[in-house]
Design an enzyme around this catalytic site. Structure first.
Site, short mmCIF file in Angstrom:
data_model
loop_
_atom_site.label_atom_id
_atom_site.label_comp_id
_atom_site.label_asym_id
_atom_site.label_seq_id
_atom_site.Cartn_x
_atom_site.Cartn_y
_atom_site.Cartn_z
N ASP A 338 -6.28 -14.11 59.79
CA ASP A 338 -7.59 -15.42 60.30
C ASP A 338 -8.31 -14.53 60.58
O ASP A 338 -8.96 -13.73 60.20
CB ASP A 338 -6.67 -16.37 61.24
CG ASP A 338 -7.10 -17.77 61.42
OD1 ASP A 338 -8.75 -17.67 61.81
OD2 ASP A 338 -6.40 -18.59 61.47
N HIS A 384 -11.90 -18.13 66.18
CA HIS A 384 -10.53 -19.39 65.29
C HIS A 384 -8.87 -18.18 65.58
O HIS A 384 -7.00 -18.93 65.86
CB HIS A 384 -10.40 -19.95 64.30
CG HIS A 384 -9.80 -20.72 63.80
ND1 HIS A 384 -9.08 -20.40 62.77
CD2 HIS A 384 -9.35 -22.13 64.02
CE1 HIS A 384 -7.80 -21.25 61.88
NE2 HIS A 384 -7.80 -22.87 62.81
N SER A 652 -4.85 -26.40 62.20
CA SER A 652 -4.49 -24.61 62.99
C SER A 652 -3.75 -24.65 63.64
O SER A 652 -3.39 -23.63 64.18
CB SER A 652 -5.85 -24.84 62.51
OG SER A 652 -6.76 -24.53 61.37
N GLY A 1611 41.59 78.50 -2.29
CA GLY A 1611 42.78 78.76 -1.64
C GLY A 1611 43.97 77.63 -1.71
O GLY A 1611 43.68 76.61 -3.29
N PRO A 1612 44.84 77.88 -1.02
CA PRO A 1612 46.04 77.39 -2.08
C PRO A 1612 45.66 75.93 -1.51
O PRO A 1612 44.97 75.18 -1.12
CB PRO A 1612 46.92 77.50 -0.96
CG PRO A 1612 46.76 78.27 -0.31
CD PRO A 1612 45.48 79.18 -0.75
N SER A 1613 46.30 74.84 -2.27
CA SER A 1613 45.87 72.58 -2.13
C SER A 1613 47.26 72.78 -0.45
O SER A 1613 47.98 73.39 0.08
CB SER A 1613 47.50 72.10 -2.76
OG SER A 1613 46.92 72.42 -4.35
N GLY A 1614 45.19 72.03 0.32
CA GLY A 1614 46.12 71.26 1.43
C GLY A 1614 46.23 72.21 2.18
O GLY A 1614 45.51 72.72 3.94
N SER A 1615 44.88 74.07 1.84
CA SER A 1615 44.48 74.65 2.92
C SER A 1615 42.67 74.11 4.06
O SER A 1615 42.73 75.41 4.99
CB SER A 1615 44.29 76.25 2.09
OG SER A 1615 43.68 75.43 1.17
N GLY A 1616 42.20 73.10 3.24
CA GLY A 1616 41.16 72.34 4.08
C GLY A 1616 39.66 72.86 3.94
O GLY A 1616 38.59 72.49 3.72
N LYS A 1617 40.01 72.63 1.73
CA LYS A 1617 38.43 73.44 1.39
C LYS A 1617 38.00 71.88 1.41
O LYS A 1617 36.59 71.66 1.32
CB LYS A 1617 38.95 73.89 0.04
CG LYS A 1617 39.83 75.29 -0.34
CD LYS A 1617 40.10 75.19 -1.64
CE LYS A 1617 41.53 74.55 -2.65
NZ LYS A 1617 42.31 74.38 -1.98
#
Length: 1825
Positions: A338, A384, A652, A1611-1617
């Site tokens: 209002d 109002h 109103s 050396g022989p075989s297996g000797s580590g050569k």
């Protein structure tokens, strides 16, 4: 590049195909497509009728009205008769077929340059679309979907086609384009389409009274540029009119326009606003965005004794106290908008809290919020707003003050206030132009009841017109159903003089009645402002009679009125006395039973009943504002107090009282007073606005007094426009009389009223907590039944029985330009057992008795409030009443409603049963987003509403029993496929987390994603690839993993560590992006396949009601598109995954091959090449297939499983639970199957490798086999191996087949049960046949996907079997052996150091708990006794060897170095639990490391029996079952023996057929050599081969080779050569305690092997040639050898001549050298060494097997090569070593002699004895002595 192009072409082509087919789909769907309506909705009512004194059921069908159905379209400006006015043009079907597709293609291919033309061609406009029948939910949704679909195809922007408003009858105002209207005209449910004429949008008067006032334009759509574009265009047009227009956007749907003269213009032409406005609004009406134009209306504003009337009864008044009116709105917030509120007035002030301005404070005692823009909390003088708020809820803080007797009605309620801006000229309110801005903040503050005592009157006159403001109010109430607004009717006296806002359908419009007579004689005289009346009269005299009166005062009038009678009208005392005389002399004209003369009356422009109710509105005394003065005008609160109180009249004043009464009513419901009269927690209810309105109207009392229509006569208040029984256009449904039913239980002071009130079915069998108002759609109805019994003796009745029923619904907002404003039409009818008549609401009584030929009544079709008032004829007997509420026409539904019933002067109650229908009748029922049906049962009640079908993109959800939108295709793809992808990503994150945990690192998502994408990890030593990328660089990553250039990285772990998911992921990581794309495509394809059964079921469901195959075209096209989508994406997925598979196997095999190549020589001594190739060729592809297959299978399986699961659960959760009952059993079967599969797969791979090994050995040694004629023996052995493979494969097949059969049996049995039970449910109408078919198909999907998922586990187990062998090789590859492996981080070295063996002690307890951790190093341990317990001193040499060995084991070589990690090489293994991989700890049995099968029970069970399977030819101890062999087991019991065998069997199942060393990391710092002098020195070097760690080869070697000299080793075989030569090349690594070897003074252990070997060449005594040309073999050591280098090397090796004699000479291909003699092979090998040009040359017996001439030639070449080179040669012939600078003689691993040839011969030692017998023959071999 070509591959990428192909991919793009395929993707683009696929997308084009999809869009084209989508276009075809939408075009053809909407072309000549007779869309069906799923259920033929018919409104059926069942009634009580009497026939031959029997109660029968008779159906009244509204179909009888169809022939007379009104099909006119009712607009304010035009009524369109669609039977006469032609439809828009319709293209015939042939034209549609020929034109639509080309049009679509042309639009699809349009460029941006065509946009303006496109917008012009397809511009949208407003159309009216009328339907053939009442609009229901299904047809409305079909229409909406049509607009959406065609919008997608046409790509109309910026506005979307949509429904704007409903227009009666059966029509929609729609925004769409011309092409859409043509397509729409073919729909079966459309009867008429026409263009909406612009003239129907304009509702304006162009006269001097209204010209220049704002005009409001309703918009269908708007954009940001719309206002500016319109304004610029209009102002350019208005230039010649010397005027301008200002447009302001209020919201997206509303625009304000003001046309004004352009005072700034230099033009001399006059300004014509009338012409300007006509031009402007005509132009706007032609724009597609506008749909309604109306003029703004001027707003105007429209209690000590009032509560006595409001809370009284129809006959008596009550006292204004807490006894008669106990509730005053406590706990409620009412809102008012209002002119302002005087916050300083004692009715509103709070001593503890200021009024909250633009905020909310619930602690304020009266005003919880004050919303305004003027930044004050005040009103104008005599304002109002202050008066209105005081009437509603004003009250002083101190209730004991005398002024409190004038408090408002709801004194305990609080106020939420909205301060309307005021017009300065007249203080009239100016509300916001957007009403939602007014109501929404009040709603947010907690208000649910609102009062407005202001409004505007149409400038066009008293029309009761429904304005845009009214539509906005209806819209807010429709979207806020728990909110109610009460509005003043107006003070304009005449009929149809309602304020335009008061015509809103959903508000409670309040008229004014008079108050009690006491108010006229007391308060009205005391507090009325008679001064204002006097000044008004004086002003009239001034203007009409004589100017002298312009200066008069009211006091002068009182002085002179005795002589001048006309002045009495301006004398305040005279006026007051006259009023007092009139009020006291005519009490019948001034009391609460009369209507105020000024109260505006109905009807509205379309005939709707307004006002709804009346309330006291004349001389209402309430709070008085003193304006800006902040002083409390109440003073001491005494009476009389004209400063604080003011008496005013008008609607109103009535509205706040009705608002307060509604607030109290709401408190009554919210606090739980209904229906007992006392607070009950379970009765607390949150009412809707429509329910409050229904209760207010239902309990209103029609006044029967008089009302003055003019100054000369009075009229009965219920005699004029008495259209309805109990209602009229003067007072609506009557005056508020709350006491009739608002009963509050007290101490017996107030008796319980004789009125019984029923709200819906609340209280019958439902509590407020679970009660909900019904809703209806077109064709649906619901019934309520009550019973009446005559009042028993002593009951409080005393009157005539009467029943009142009220139906109220909150209607959607109407189009303001419509002739009728009701959108949804519900109808209320009643039948009862004492009459055969059917009673219609708002019809004036009974009008139809069902007799043939009787004129049918027309039910109310304009009001959203309907009522029936009935007085029983026979008040002595029981009567049953049935009220039927039908959804006659619900175009915008479903529609909620409120139904209230009350009965007076009798005993009323709910009926025990309410006959709603006839047995077996069916009717459609409302299902959200679908269509349902319900069947009438034997109890005459409607059964449960079952889903019959769902709208497009919805599916039935059995869990919620609704149609759920989440099952649309888009949501399936997003939720299921996307969820699956999320799950896969989550699993990958979990795997990476496991990896980080295993590494002991902190997990980081950033590092994870960078690792996945190969973008973020740092690499030390390699620069081209990250861990997940595809680069070829190699390096060590931050997490310790090794990337050797293949893109695959493997984290260092102990070789026998289990393979974990992170390990497997490391193989996939380089391809994760491709696999992700493939998986995503596969998921899209799967999602498309998931939806197909749904549409198949839909087709089957629609077949019975389909008229032609064309009606199913929609579904068929969708299925085709889904199948196409599935095909395209599954093809892409298969394509990508296939390429990834091949790339992965290529890289993985490359990775494994690199790991094999990087192994030390000891590895190849322990493992067969055939076994290793089996891993490379068989295990690697198997691992690849499993990995990629598992990921895709899991993704697709989960997607299909979950997606189908969602469908079957939503279709029927009962059947779904039946299926899941078998899941645990299937899981158990799969688990058992996987256990056996894992064992058998590993055994299968093991024996496959053994078979391959045997076959290769037989073919390689074919000379030996043939020489000794052992072909049959080898065949038998190979057959035996194959038989082992067959037997294990057979067990694997039996295992898998048996498990699969069990699964199949269970699943098929379950499918039968589900089909049976599903058929039963379909017969019972619990769901449809189409859903049953869909369910059955989805069950197949679930079965298929679950089988896939269960099978994934078996595949994973098989994957682990292959992965174990692969990772065994990858992990055992030496770190930093060559450039294939890059450097490792020091912290990884430290980690591995902690894992080394700690068993180097003599503690017996440690060795007794040893679990294969150390089988060789603890010679003093009791666990290492010899097999027979005998001494090892059989010879002096053996003793010496053993002594040296023990020295190693007990000396420093077994000492763990603290400063550096031990190097685990082929010498001594400090973590050597792998040197005897298959050795089981036995106190008396030291088994051979190569023996893998000692006492293995190989029958696959746990009984310890031996089925003669699994014995290996390499097993030298397979006869342990001999009862005479009790060695090591004679002290075991039978139970212990079985346990031991089971343990041995477990060990056997772990066999991989591969023996690897656990190679730790070499220090990360290497010395890079750029040049080499060639000096080599051995210092205290000792060595033994890894395959026989217990046998020494070299002992304490000390020697030195100087640069540029030639040395001989004899050396022989297996000797580590030869071992010495291999140590120089670092083919084997020394243990840190095994001495050092130096090159140019640098420890070769610190030189990168590849760098070291770039200066060393080694020619083996057995030449190795490649499958290549002779030229390529000779030049092998050089990257780019020249032909001259190759020929020169061949000449030096004496090979050139025989090469030249070959047909292709140097281009001759050598197939393993098989086409050359042994001597020729040797010479090519020597030539290769010579061509290498290395600084150091190691020659091992290079002259062996050569003829003397060749040997002599090579020796000469060697003499040439020794210049500048260091040459070390091993020889057994004198000629080879005679000329060496120094010769070393080795024997049993030690250097026994050294010197030149002559020196050694002179010593007559070992060398002499070897040479003595060959002194005369240089080419004779040395003798081994």
């Amino acid at each position: 590049m070509k591959s990428n192009t192909n991919i793009r072409v395929l993707l683009v082509s696929g997308l084009i195909l999809i869009f084209i087919f989508l276009g075809i789909k939408f075009e053809f769907i909407n072309k000549n497509n007779n869309d069906k309506i799923g259920i033929n909705r018919k409104l059926e009512f069942s009634y009580f009728t009497k026939n031959n004194n029997n109660n029968n059921n008779n159906n009244f069908k509204q179909d009888q009205l169809k022939n007379k159905k009104d099909k006119r379209i009712l607009l304010k400006n035009e009524i369109i008769d669609t039977n006469i006015k032609k439809n828009i043009k319709k293209n015939n079907q042939k034209n549609n077929n020929e034109e639509i597709f080309p049009n679509f293609i042309s639009r699809l291919l349009k460029s941006n340059d065509d946009m303006e033309i496109q917008q012009f061609t397809y511009r949208k406009s407003h159309y009216i679309v009328q339907f053939k029948d009442h609009i229901n939910d299904e047809t409305r949704e079909q229409f909406k979907q049509f607009l959406i679909n065609t919008d997608i195809v046409l790509d109309e922007q910026p506005y979307q086609s949509h429904i704007v408003n409903y227009i009666p009858h059966d029509s929609f105002l729609v925004l769409m384009n011309d092409e859409q209207s043509n397509l729409l005209s073919s729909k079966e449910w459309v009867s008429w389409i026409g263009e909406f004429e612009p003239s129907n949008k304009i509702h304006l008067n162009y006269n001097e009274k209204s010209i220049g006032l704002p005009v409001y334009i309703k918009l269908s759509d708007s954009t940001n540029s719309l206002i500016q574009r319109w304004e610029n265009t209009l102002n350019s047009i208005l230039t010649s009119y010397n005027s301008k227009v200002k447009l302001t956007l209020i919201n997206q749907k509303k625009l304000k326009s003001i046309v004004y003269c352009n005072d700034e213009s230099s033009s001399q032409s006059s300004c014509s606003l009338v012409s300007s406005e006509k031009l402007v609004y005509q132009w706007i009406s032609e724009q597609s965005e506008s749909n309604y134009i109306e003029r703004s209306e001027k707003f105007q504003t429209a209690n000590r004794l009032s509560p006595k009337a409001i809370f009284g009864t129809k006959d008596t008044l009550v006292n204004n106290d807490r006894i008669d009116i106990p509730l005053r709105g406590k706990g409620q917030i009412l809102s008012i908008a209002d002119t302002g509120l005087d916050g300083s007035h004692c009715f509103f002030s709070d001593s503890n809290n200021p009024i909250p301005y633009n905020s909310v404070n619930l602690n304020h005692r009266k005003v919880v919020t004050y919303i305004g823009s003027l930044h004050d909390n005040e009103d104008y003088v005599d304002g109002h707003g202050t008066h209105v708020c005081g009437s509603a809820a004003g009250a002083p803080e101190d209730s004991s003050l005398a002024i409190s007797s004038f408090s408002g009605l709801a004194t305990d309620a609080k106020i939420a206030f909205f301060d309307l801006a005021s017009d300065p000229s007249n203080n009239e309110p100016v509300p916001p132009e957007d009403y939602s801005q007014l109501y929404q903040p009040l709603y947010n503050a907690g208000a649910r009841v609102h009062g407005d005592s202001w409004g505007s009157l149409s400038i066009q006159g008293y029309l009761g017109s429904y304005s845009d403001d009214a539509g906005s109010i209806d819209d807010f109430l429709y979207t806020h159903p728990d909110f109610i607004i009460l509005r003043a009717a107006g003070n304009n006296e005449q009929y149809s003089s309602l304020l335009s806002q008061a015509t809103a359908k959903n508000v409670i419009t309040v008229g004014a009645e008079q108050t009690t007579h006491e108010s006229y004689t007391t308060d009205a005289l005391e507090y009325s402002n008679f001064e204002t009346v006097a000044k008004s009269t004086l002003n009239s005299l001034c203007q009409s009679f004589d100017d002298k009166y312009c200066t008069y005062t009211t006091a002068q009038c009182c002085t002179e009125y005795s002589t001048v009678k006309g002045l009495s009208g301006c004398c305040t005392s005279y006026i007051k006395n006259s009023y007092a005389s009139i009020f006291s002399s005519q009490p019948e004209l001034y009391n609460e039973n009369n209507i105020c003369s000024f109260s505006s009356k109905g009807p509205t422009h379309d005939g709707r009943l307004k006002p709804d109710i009346v309330a006291p509105g004349q001389y209402i005394t309430s709070a008085r504002s003193n304006g800006a003065n902040t002083t409390d005008q109440c003073g001491d609160g005494s009476l009389p107090n004209t400063n604080a109180l003011l008496s005013e009249s008008g609607t109103s004043m009535a509205t706040p009282l009705a608002t307060a009464a509604t607030t109290i009513l709401r408190q009554y419901l919210v606090d739980g007073y209904y229906p007992t009269g006392s607070i009950v927690e379970s009765n607390k209810l949150q009412p809707t606005g429509s329910l409050l309105k229904a209760l207010m109207i239902n309990n209103a009392q029609l006044l029967n007094g008089t009302f003055p229509l003019s100054s000369t006569n009075t009229n009965p208040s219920n005699a004029v426009f008495d259209t309805f029984a109990g209602a009229n256009f003067v007072q609506g449904w009557g005056s508020l009389r709350m006491s009739e039913w608002l009963y509050v239980e007290s101490s017996g002071v107030k008796p319980k009223p004789s009125r019984w009130v029923g709200i819906g079915e609340l209280g019958k069998d439902k509590k407020a907590s679970n009660w909900k108002e019904y809703s209806l759609s077109t064709g649906q109805n619901v019934s309520y039944c009550f019973t009446y019994k005559p009042s028993s003796s002593g009951s409080n009745s005393g009157g005539i029985p009467r029943i009142v029923a009220t139906l109220v619904w909150t209607d959607p907002p109407s189009y303001s330009g419509a002739k009728l404003n009701l959108v949804n039409n519900l109808d209320l009818t009643m039948t009862n057992t004492e009459s055969e008549f059917i009673f219609y609401s708002n019809s004036g009584g009974s009008s139809y008795n069902g007799t043939k030929g009787t004129t049918l009544p027309l039910q109310d079709s304009i009001n959203n409030v309907e009522g029936i008032i009935y007085t029983p004829i026979n008040t002595k007997s029981e009567i049953s009443f049935r009220f039927i509420i039908a959804g006659t026409n619900i175009p915008i539904g479903p529609q909620n409603f409120s139904f209230v019933f009350h009965g007076e002067n009798g005993e009323f109650d709910w009926a025990d049963s309410c006959m709603q229908c006839n047995p077996d009748d069916t009717q459609p029922c409302f299902i959200e987003n679908g269509v349902g049906s319900q069947t009438c049962g034997d109890d005459y009640l409607w059964g449960r509403c079952l889903v019959q079908s769902c709208n497009n993109n919805y599916n039935y959800n059995s869990i919620s029993d609704k149609c759920s939108k989440f099952l649309s295709y888009n949501y399936i793809v997003i939720i299921v496929a996307g969820g699956t992808m999320s799950l896969i990503i989550t699993v990958l994150i979990l795997i990476k987390y496991m990896e980080y945990k295993e590494n002991g690192n902190k997990f980081s998502l950033k590092e994870f994603f960078s690792g996945v994408l190969g973008t973020g990890k740092n690499v030390s030593g390699g620069g081209k690839g990250g861990s997940g990328g595809s680069g070829s660089g190699s390096g060590t990553l931050k997490d310790g993993t090794i990337d050797d250039g293949t893109g695959i990285h493997v984290r260092p772990k102990p070789k026998d560590a289990p393979v974990t998911p992170p390990d497997l992921y490391s193989l996939l990581s380089p391809f994760i992006i491709e696999i992700t794309i493939s998986t995503a495509c596969s998921l899209v394809a799967t999602a498309a396949s998931i939806l197909q059964p749904y549409y198949i079921g839909q087709i089957i469901q629609d077949i019975p009601t389909t008229k032609g195959i064309g009606d199913l075209r929609d579904q068929f096209i969708i299925i085709f598109l889904l199948a196409l989508l599935e095909f395209v994406f599954s093809t892409i997925s298969s394509w990508i995954s296939g390429i990834v598979n091949e790339k992965m196997v290529m890289r993985l095999q490359n990775k494994v091959f690199r790991a094999l190549i990087a192994q030390d020589m000891g590895f190849f001594q322990k493992n067969s090449a055939a076994v290793l190739m089996n891993v490379l060729i068989v295990d690697t592809p198997m691992l690849r297939s499993s990995l990629t297959g598992i990921l895709l299978s899991v993704s697709v399986g989960i997607c299909k499983f979950v997606g189908s699961l969602v469908f079957i659960f939503t279709i029927s959760w009962k059947l779904s639970l039946a299926f899941f009952a078998t899941v645990p059993v299937l899981a158990i079967v799969t688990q058992v199957q996987s256990k056996f599969t894992k064992r058998l797969t590993r055994r299968l791979l093991f024996h496959n490798s053994k078979a391959s090994q045997h076959g290769q050995e037989s073919m390689v040694n074919m000379h030996v086999v043939s020489n000794y004629c052992k072909q049959d023996r080898e065949i038998a052995k190979y057959s035996e191996q194959l038989m082992m493979v067959f037997q294990i494969s057979r067990r694997l097949i039996i295992n898998n087949t048996f498990a699969a059969s069990i699964k199949w049996l269970m699943v098929e049995s379950l499918a039968f049960i589900i089909l049976y039970f599903g058929a039963y449910l379909a017969i019972q109408k619990q769901f449809t046949v189409g859903l049953l078919v869909s369910f059955s198909l989805y069950i197949g999907y679930v079965i298929d996907s679950s089988t896939t998922l269960f099978g994934v586990y078996s595949s994973y187990v098989q994957c682990l079997a292959s992965a174990t062998r692969v990772f065994l090789i990858l992990r055992s590859a030496p770190r930093k052996r060559t450039t294939l492996e890059e450097e490792e981080l020091d912290n990884i070295i430290d980690t591995n150091q902690d894992n080394n063996n700690n068993n180097n002690n003599d503690d017996i307890s440690d060795s007794s708990s040893d679990d294969d951790d150390d089988n060789n190093n603890n010679k003093n341990s009791k666990n290492n006794k010899t097999k027979s317990g005998e001494s090892d001193d059989s010879s002096s040499e053996d003793a010496e060897y053993k002594k040296n060995k023990n020295k190693r084991n007990n000396g420093k070589m077994t000492t763990k170095l603290s400063n550096s990690p031990p190097l685990v090489g082929e010498g001594i293994d400090n973590n050597n639990n792998n040197n005897n991989d298959n050795n089981i700890n036995d106190d008396n049995n030291q088994q051979d490391p190569n023996n893998n099968n000692n006492e293995i029970d190989d029958d696959g069970d746990d009984d310890g029996d031996d089925d003669d399977e699994g014995e290996d030819e390499n097993n030298n101890n397979n006869n342990n079952d001999d009862p005479n062999d009790n060695n090591g087991i004679e002290m075991l019991t039978e139970k212990q023996l079985r346990k031991r065998k089971r343990q041995m069997k477990k060990e056997f199942y772990k066999k991989t057929g591969i023996s690897c060393l656990e190679l730790n990391l070499i220090p990360s710092a290497y010395t890079e050599l750029t040049e080499c002098r060639g000096e080599i020195e051995f210092k205290n070097v000792s060595f033994c081969y890894p395959s026989r760690a217990d046998v020494g080869v070299l002992y304490n070697i000390d020697l030195k080779f100087e640069s540029g000299k030639c040395y001989g080793l004899v050396g022989p075989s297996g000797s580590g050569k030869s071992t010495l030569l291999e140590l120089i090349s670092r083919f084997y690594s020394l243990h840190p305690s095994g001495g050092k070897i130096y090159m140019d003074g640098i420890d070769i252990a610190k030189i990168r092997p590849s760098n070291l070997r770039s200066f060393v060449t080694n020619v083996h005594q057995h030449p190795f040639l490649f499958d290549a040309t002779i030229s390529e073999n000779i030049g092998y050591a050089l990257d780019n050898p020249t032909q001259e280098d190759i020929i020169e090397a061949a000449k030096l090796a004496n090979a050139h001549e025989f090469i030249q004699s070959l047909p292709k000479q140097y281009d001759t291909m050598l197939t393993d050298g098989g086409n050359l003699s042994g001597g020729q092979k040797k010479r090519i090998a020597v030539a290769r060494a010579i061509c290498a040009k290395r600084k150091i040359m190691l020659l091992d017996e290079i002259t062996a097997e050569l003829d003397p001439e060749s040997e002599e030639a090579i020796n000469k070449s060697i003499k040439v090569l020794t210049r500048g080179h260091t040459v070390v040669m091993v020889a057994h012939k004198v000629a080879a070593v005679r000329d060496c600078d120094k010769i070393f003689v080795l024997d049993k691993g030690q250097i026994v002699e050294q010197g030149t040839h002559n020196q050694l011969m002179a010593k007559k030692g070992k060398y002499y004895r070897m040479f003595a017998f060959s002194e005369d023959d240089d080419y004779a071999p040395l003798l081994v002595l």
